[in-house]
Scaffold this motif. Structure first.
Motif, PDB file in Angstrom:
ATOM      1  N   GLY A  47       0.755  -1.241   0.000  1.00 18.54           N
ATOM      2  CA  GLY A  47       0.000   0.000   0.000  1.00 18.54           C
ATOM      3  C   GLY A  47       0.784   1.288   0.000  1.00 18.54           C
ATOM      4  N   GLY A  48       2.108   1.237   0.080  1.00 15.07           N
ATOM      5  CA  GLY A  48       2.891   2.466   0.049  1.00 15.07           C
ATOM      6  C   GLY A  48       3.134   2.919  -1.381  1.00 15.07           C
ATOM      7  N   LEU A  49       3.244   4.243  -1.559  1.00 10.97           N
ATOM      8  CA  LEU A  49       3.573   4.759  -2.891  1.00 10.97           C
ATOM      9  C   LEU A  49       4.913   4.195  -3.334  1.00 10.97           C
ATOM     10  CD1 LEU A  49       2.527   8.518  -2.807  1.00 10.97           C
ATOM     11  CD2 LEU A  49       1.588   6.720  -4.238  1.00 10.97           C
ATOM     12  N   SER A  50       5.009   3.868  -4.598  1.00  5.16           N
ATOM     13  CA  SER A  50       6.233   3.256  -5.117  1.00  5.16           C
ATOM     14  C   SER A  50       7.385   4.254  -5.135  1.00  5.16           C
ATOM     15  CB  SER A  50       6.009   2.709  -6.527  1.00  5.16           C
ATOM     16  OG  SER A  50       5.922   3.764  -7.458  1.00  5.16           O
ATOM     17  N   GLY A  51       8.572   3.732  -4.917  1.00  7.55           N
ATOM     18  CA  GLY A  51       9.773   4.549  -4.979  1.00  7.55           C
ATOM     19  C   GLY A  51       9.971   5.178  -6.342  1.00  7.55           C
ATOM     20  N   GLN A  52       9.603   4.477  -7.395  1.00  8.73           N
ATOM     21  CA  GLN A  52       9.756   5.008  -8.747  1.00  8.73           C
ATOM     22  C   GLN A  52       8.920   6.269  -8.929  1.00  8.73           C
ATOM     23  OE1 GLN A  52       9.025   1.810  -8.002  1.00  8.73           O
ATOM     24  NE2 GLN A  52      10.109   0.414  -9.352  1.00  8.73           N
ATOM     25  N   ALA A  53       7.693   6.263  -8.408  1.00  7.25           N
ATOM     26  CA  ALA A  53       6.834   7.449  -8.521  1.00  7.25           C
ATOM     27  C   ALA A  53       7.420   8.603  -7.711  1.00  7.25           C
ATOM     28  CB  ALA A  53       5.418   7.120  -8.048  1.00  7.25           C
ATOM     29  N   LEU A  54       7.917   8.309  -6.529  1.00 10.39           N
ATOM     30  CA  LEU A  54       8.499   9.355  -5.692  1.00 10.39           C
ATOM     31  C   LEU A  54       9.758   9.934  -6.330  1.00 10.39           C
ATOM     32  CD1 LEU A  54       7.994   7.696  -2.197  1.00 10.39           C
ATOM     33  CD2 LEU A  54       6.714   9.626  -3.155  1.00 10.39           C
ATOM     34  N   ARG A  91      10.251   6.455   5.177  1.00 11.56           N
ATOM     35  CA  ARG A  91       9.014   5.803   5.626  1.00 11.56           C
ATOM     36  C   ARG A  91       8.040   5.766   4.455  1.00 11.56           C
ATOM     37  NH1 ARG A  91       9.225  10.112   8.775  1.00 11.56           N
ATOM     38  NH2 ARG A  91       9.308   8.879  10.665  1.00 11.56           N
ATOM     39  N   PRO A  92       7.143   4.783   4.444  1.00  9.54           N
ATOM     40  CA  PRO A  92       6.164   4.719   3.354  1.00  9.54           C
ATOM     41  C   PRO A  92       5.076   5.781   3.506  1.00  9.54           C
ATOM     42  CG  PRO A  92       5.764   2.968   4.933  1.00  9.54           C
ATOM     43  CD  PRO A  92       7.017   3.660   5.380  1.00  9.54           C
ATOM     44  N   VAL A  93       4.503   6.137   2.386  1.00  5.77           N
ATOM     45  CA  VAL A  93       3.326   7.002   2.366  1.00  5.77           C
ATOM     46  C   VAL A  93       2.170   6.146   1.872  1.00  5.77           C
ATOM     47  CG1 VAL A  93       2.240   9.050   1.384  1.00  5.77           C
ATOM     48  CG2 VAL A  93       4.689   9.074   1.904  1.00  5.77           C
ATOM     49  N   THR A  94       1.147   6.028   2.710  1.00 12.03           N
ATOM     50  CA  THR A  94      -0.021   5.233   2.338  1.00 12.03           C
ATOM     51  C   THR A  94      -1.269   6.083   2.489  1.00 12.03           C
ATOM     52  OG1 THR A  94      -0.200   4.372   4.582  1.00 12.03           O
ATOM     53  CG2 THR A  94       1.015   3.029   3.021  1.00 12.03           C
ATOM     54  N   GLY A  95      -2.057   6.133   1.441  1.00 15.45           N
ATOM     55  CA  GLY A  95      -3.351   6.812   1.486  1.00 15.45           C
ATOM     56  C   GLY A  95      -3.288   8.318   1.608  1.00 15.45           C
ATOM     57  N   ALA A  96      -2.168   8.942   1.298  1.00  8.27           N
ATOM     58  CA  ALA A  96      -2.051  10.393   1.428  1.00  8.27           C
ATOM     59  C   ALA A  96      -1.279  10.961   0.243  1.00  8.27           C
ATOM     60  CB  ALA A  96      -1.337  10.765   2.730  1.00  8.27           C
ATOM     61  N   ASP A  97      -1.561  12.208  -0.089  1.00 10.97           N
ATOM     62  CA  ASP A  97      -0.763  12.914  -1.089  1.00 10.97           C
ATOM     63  C   ASP A  97       0.648  13.123  -0.547  1.00 10.97           C
ATOM     64  OD1 ASP A  97      -3.173  13.096  -2.440  1.00 10.97           O
ATOM     65  OD2 ASP A  97      -3.299  15.286  -2.317  1.00 10.97           O
ATOM     66  N   VAL A  98       1.564  13.433  -1.447  1.00  9.84           N
ATOM     67  CA  VAL A  98       2.945  13.730  -1.074  1.00  9.84           C
ATOM     68  C   VAL A  98       3.264  15.149  -1.535  1.00  9.84           C
ATOM     69  CG1 VAL A  98       5.365  13.110  -1.397  1.00  9.84           C
ATOM     70  CG2 VAL A  98       3.631  11.319  -1.241  1.00  9.84           C
ATOM     71  N   LEU A  99       3.862  15.934  -0.642  1.00 11.14           N
ATOM     72  CA  LEU A  99       4.373  17.252  -1.014  1.00 11.14           C
ATOM     73  C   LEU A  99       5.864  17.133  -1.270  1.00 11.14           C
ATOM     74  CD1 LEU A  99       2.505  19.583   1.493  1.00 11.14           C
ATOM     75  CD2 LEU A  99       2.000  19.178  -0.926  1.00 11.14           C
ATOM     76  N   ILE A 100       6.285  17.639  -2.411  1.00 10.61           N
ATOM     77  CA  ILE A 100       7.672  17.555  -2.842  1.00 10.61           C
ATOM     78  C   ILE A 100       8.219  18.963  -2.919  1.00 10.61           C
ATOM     79  CG2 ILE A 100       9.239  16.743  -4.646  1.00 10.61           C
ATOM     80  CD1 ILE A 100       5.727  15.554  -4.841  1.00 10.61           C
ATOM     81  N   GLU A 101       9.247  19.269  -2.116  1.00 10.70           N
ATOM     82  CA  GLU A 101       9.862  20.589  -2.160  1.00 10.70           C
ATOM     83  C   GLU A 101      11.295  20.451  -2.655  1.00 10.70           C
ATOM     84  OE1 GLU A 101      10.369  24.707   0.304  1.00 10.70           O
ATOM     85  OE2 GLU A 101      10.296  22.847   1.484  1.00 10.70           O
ATOM     86  N   ALA A 102      11.559  21.066  -3.794  1.00 13.39           N
ATOM     87  CA  ALA A 102      12.907  21.104  -4.371  1.00 13.39           C
ATOM     88  C   ALA A 102      13.481  22.484  -4.120  1.00 13.39           C
ATOM     89  CB  ALA A 102      12.864  20.813  -5.865  1.00 13.39           C
ATOM     90  N   VAL A 103      14.634  22.534  -3.448  1.00 17.03           N
ATOM     91  CA  VAL A 103      15.299  23.792  -3.129  1.00 17.03           C
ATOM     92  C   VAL A 103      16.673  23.781  -3.807  1.00 17.03           C
ATOM     93  CG1 VAL A 103      16.210  25.273  -1.295  1.00 17.03           C
ATOM     94  CG2 VAL A 103      14.114  23.937  -0.904  1.00 17.03           C
ATOM     95  N   LEU A 104      16.906  24.775  -4.645  1.00 14.56           N
ATOM     96  CA  LEU A 104      18.197  24.862  -5.327  1.00 14.56           C
ATOM     97  C   LEU A 104      19.276  25.266  -4.336  1.00 14.56           C
ATOM     98  CD1 LEU A 104      17.130  26.674  -8.611  1.00 14.56           C
ATOM     99  CD2 LEU A 104      17.426  24.221  -8.221  1.00 14.56           C
ATOM    100  N   THR A 105      20.369  24.530  -4.335  1.00 14.08           N
ATOM    101  CA  THR A 105      21.493  24.871  -3.475  1.00 14.08           C
ATOM    102  C   THR A 105      22.585  25.591  -4.258  1.00 14.08           C
ATOM    103  OG1 THR A 105      22.470  22.680  -3.821  1.00 14.08           O
ATOM    104  CG2 THR A 105      21.037  22.976  -1.888  1.00 14.08           C
ATOM    105  N   LYS A 106      22.588  25.406  -5.578  1.00 15.54           N
ATOM    106  CA  LYS A 106      23.514  26.131  -6.457  1.00 15.54           C
ATOM    107  C   LYS A 106      22.936  26.119  -7.859  1.00 15.54           C
ATOM    108  CE  LYS A 106      28.368  26.204  -8.023  1.00 15.54           C
ATOM    109  NZ  LYS A 106      28.267  27.345  -8.798  1.00 15.54           N
ATOM    110  N   LEU A 107      22.931  27.285  -8.475  1.00 18.85           N
ATOM    111  CA  LEU A 107      22.489  27.403  -9.861  1.00 18.85           C
ATOM    112  C   LEU A 107      23.569  28.153 -10.623  1.00 18.85           C
ATOM    113  CD1 LEU A 107      20.360  27.077 -12.088  1.00 18.85           C
ATOM    114  CD2 LEU A 107      19.369  29.253 -11.334  1.00 18.85           C
ATOM    115  N   GLY A 108      24.231  27.429 -11.504  1.00 19.42           N
ATOM    116  CA  GLY A 108      25.237  28.041 -12.359  1.00 19.42           C
ATOM    117  C   GLY A 108      24.720  28.184 -13.778  1.00 19.42           C
TER     118      GLY A 108
END
Length: 137
Positions: free
Chosen positions: A50-57, A90-107
């Motif tokens: 029941g956990g979201l797949s690693g590939q999707a994450l 940890r697995p995520v089951t039955g819930a949406d996932v929030l994904i936050e990408a923060v740039l640490t360096k942009l060249g």
């Protein structure tokens, strides 16, 4: 000039492969050096147990980085993943996932980001990723 969430959602709709669009990602927030996306819960994306797949994450983390780089640049530019390392906590089951990408360096030619993936209901950290992109323009 700050990119809007509507402009970022248009990048999702216009620039990604159909299977990535099938994840149902949406842009929740955007900033000069970050993007927050939502991956909606779907039984289709769950693995046995029941956990979201690693590939999707991992695909969601990769996609969030593209949106964060685009926001920082003010527009989409061609780029490609050079490296991604993901640690699942940890697995995520039955819930949406929030994904936050923060740039640490942009060249001019490379971008680096730290990505957190959290259960949208509990706020619990599900995974962390670090990504490196080559900017091709």
């Amino acid at each position: 000039m700050t990119m809007t969430t509507a402009e970022a959602d248009k990048i999702l709709a216009d620039r990604f492969a159909p299977w990535v669009r099938d994840l149902g990602l949406s842009v929740e927030g955007i900033g000069e050096d970050r993007a927050v996306l939502r991956l909606p819960w779907s039984q289709r994306l769950a693995r046995e147990g029941g956990g979201l797949s690693g590939q999707a994450l991992m695909a969601a983390a990769d996609t969030a980085t593209v949106i964060a780089v685009s926001a920082a640049r003010g527009t989409f530019v061609p780029m490609t993943t050079v490296q991604q390392s993901t640690s699942f906590q940890r697995p995520v089951t039955g819930a949406d996932v929030l994904i936050e990408a923060v740039l640490t360096k942009l060249g001019r030619r490379m971008a680096f980001a730290d990505v957190t993936l959290s259960d949208a209901d509990s706020g619990a950290l599900a995974a962390r990723a670090s990504t490196v992109y080559a900017i091709l323009d």
